[in-house]
Design a protein around this motif. Structure first.
Motif, PDB file in Angstrom:
ATOM      1  N   UNK A   1       0.817  -1.216   0.000  1.00 37.25           N
ATOM      2  CA  UNK A   1       0.000   0.000   0.000  1.00 37.25           C
ATOM      3  C   UNK A   1       0.850   1.265   0.000  1.00 37.25           C
ATOM      4  N   UNK A   2       2.073   1.186   0.561  1.00 34.19           N
ATOM      5  CA  UNK A   2       2.956   2.357   0.533  1.00 34.19           C
ATOM      6  C   UNK A   2       3.343   2.736  -0.887  1.00 34.19           C
ATOM      7  N   UNK A   3       3.645   1.726  -1.704  1.00 38.76           N
ATOM      8  CA  UNK A   3       3.972   1.985  -3.106  1.00 38.76           C
ATOM      9  C   UNK A   3       2.763   2.542  -3.852  1.00 38.76           C
ATOM     10  N   UNK A   4       1.608   1.967  -3.584  1.00 39.24           N
ATOM     11  CA  UNK A   4       0.395   2.470  -4.238  1.00 39.24           C
ATOM     12  C   UNK A   4       0.126   3.913  -3.834  1.00 39.24           C
ATOM     13  N   UNK A   5       0.311   4.224  -2.542  1.00 47.20           N
ATOM     14  CA  UNK A   5       0.078   5.588  -2.075  1.00 47.20           C
ATOM     15  C   UNK A   5       1.011   6.568  -2.757  1.00 47.20           C
ATOM     16  N   UNK A   6       2.264   6.157  -2.962  1.00 44.69           N
ATOM     17  CA  UNK A   6       3.216   7.029  -3.650  1.00 44.69           C
ATOM     18  C   UNK A   6       2.777   7.292  -5.084  1.00 44.69           C
TER      19      UNK A   6
END
Length: 473
Positions: A134-139
């Motif tokens: 989810x961190x990559x998606x948020x970025x």
């Protein structure tokens, strides 16, 4: 980043949602760059009325996140998000028809509520679709959003250059159509289950089904004395022989996180309000530098968000990023306080450097606040918890400008130093509080797993050491 956009965490649905966000934010950028001038020159509002209008929008926005989280526990996220887009389609379109101040206040307030609700639902969609990535998606989401805002502002500049009533109406229509297109794209995604109360997690629901039973047991009340969840109250409550997710409004540990997160969102008001007003009122820097603040912010977010997010992948790293946020914002406030009042070049360079530091703080805040909001929430009640967490930005958007204009800027350079030191202190407290809750949640989960193991031992049986197993309550 281009490779990640082609193959984002979550696959096809993630690609569709990112495209929907791009269209949504492009329309929002068009409206954000033109709304003040529209209300001033087209509808004829004075300064007092405009202030009341924007204030009503800010207050309504605060309710958007918790309301969306509450509904997401009961209805499909996909359906709710489509509803938010269509709601804003209707309210923005109403601006083409209505001009009475009372009606405009209602229209803008409902639009703001729908806007904040949509952002929270997008966040929840990411937790279910991207799972542990989810961190990559948020970025990716933030990069796409900033690109959309910049594109929208550029399109608005064309309409503002024309300056006619018809040109403003075209800009409003373009924003409305962006919501319609976004709703059509969201309709093409698949609903992810695992968040609604009483719904069984769907097989293959990334990051939701796996470990849900362990989390439920681990975050339950260990003592059984109060019926409230342990680990800061973030678990489940026994009701009529079954368990039900606890309410975030009774979870003091999570509410503490949300309360501390409000001042850790002040970078938004500093960039949009503090820096421009300080430049205009306290320095000789040319006013043409003001748009450069947003330009610098947009470029750096698009270019660096993926890099920053790659370094903050775990909850503990997110807690550390919160502390670094405080130090970075303190440095930016110090630089603003030390900006020379005279000398256009020196003031311009100092304030542009401060804008870069504020953007660095924003990059850290976006990943730390996002990761902690998800990690500190119990999995089985994540929708309602994230709805409450989303209030921090809404409250800051309402209170931040008032704090800066009424207190910080009135106090002068000393006000900026005190603000920076206060935020840095809050960031340290946030880090310690978050780490403590994470440890408690992990301990409760381990205790729950041990209880399940012990419960599986046959009645009257003995452990390998020959000692009778301890009773499990």
């Amino acid at each position: 980043m281009l490779a990640q956009l082609r193959h984002p965490p979550g696959g096809r649905d993630a690609r569709i949602m990112l495209l929907a966000q791009l269209l949504d934010r492009t329309g929002t950028g068009v409206w954000g760059a033109s709304c003040v001038l529209f209300f001033t020159f087209v509808t004829g509002l004075d300064g007092r009325q405009l202030g009341l209008l924007l204030g009503a929008a800010g207050v309504a926005g605060i309710a958007g996140s918790p309301l969306a989280g509450h509904l997401a526990d009961r209805f499909p996220v996909r359906t709710l998000l489509i509803g938010c887009h269509l709601l804003r389609l209707g309210t923005i379109g109403a601006l083409l028809v209505f001009t009475r101040f009372e009606v405009l206040v209602l229209v803008v307030a409902v639009t703001s509520l729908g806007d904040r609700a949509a952002k929270m639902l997008e966040m929840l969609f990411a937790t279910r679709t991207a799972g542990e990535q989810r961190g990559t998606y948020q970025a990716l989401s933030r990069s796409v959003a900033n690109a959309g805002y910049a594109l929208g502002a550029g399109l608005a500049a064309i309409g503002l250059a024309v300056g006619t009533r018809g040109a403003y109406q075209v800009l409003i229509l373009g924003n409305a159509l962006s919501f319609l297109a976004a709703a059509a794209l969201v309709w093409r995604t698949r609903e992810r289950s695992g968040g609604r109360r009483g719904a069984a997690p769907a097989a293959g629901s990334v990051g939701e089904a796996a470990g849900s039973e362990a989390t439920a047991a681990g975050t339950g009340d260990a003592s059984g004395s109060s019926g409230t969840a342990g680990a800061g109250g973030g678990g489940r409550v026994a009701v009529a022989g079954r368990s039900a997710p606890a309410s975030p409004w009774r979870d003091r540990g999570y509410l503490r996180f949300v309360l501390l997160d409000i001042p850790l969102c002040l970078d938004d008001s500093i960039l949009g309000v503090g820096l421009p007003l300080w430049l205009i009122g306290r320095t000789d820097a040319p006013h043409a530098v003001v748009p450069a603040f947003l330009f610098v912010n947009t470029v750096l977010v698009v270019a660096l968000q993926m890099t920053v997010s790659a370094r903050v992948r775990t909850p503990r790293q997110a807690a550390g990023a919160a502390r670094l946020y405080g130090l970075t914002l303190f440095a930016s406030c110090t630089l603003i306080a030390l900006t020379p009042a005279h000398g256009a070049w020196a003031a311009s360079i100092a304030l542009l450097a401060a804008a870069m530091l504020v953007t660095a703080a924003e990059l850290l805040r976006s990943v730390s606040s996002w990761e902690l909001a998800v990690s500190l929430a119990p999995r089985e009640a994540r929708a309602s918890y994230l709805g409450v967490a989303g209030m921090s930005q809404s409250v800051q958007k309402s209170a931040g400008p008032v704090l800066l204009t009424g207190v910080v800027m009135t106090a002068g350079p000393a006000g900026w130093l005190v603000l920076g030191a206060a935020v840095a202190g809050v960031a340290v407290v946030q880090r310690r509080s978050a780490l403590g809750r994470l440890v408690a949640l992990e301990a409760a989960e381990a205790a729950g797993a041990n209880a399940e193991t012990a419960g599986a031992t046959p009645a009257g049986g003995r452990t390998r050491t020959g000692i009778d197993p301890a009773p499990v309550s």
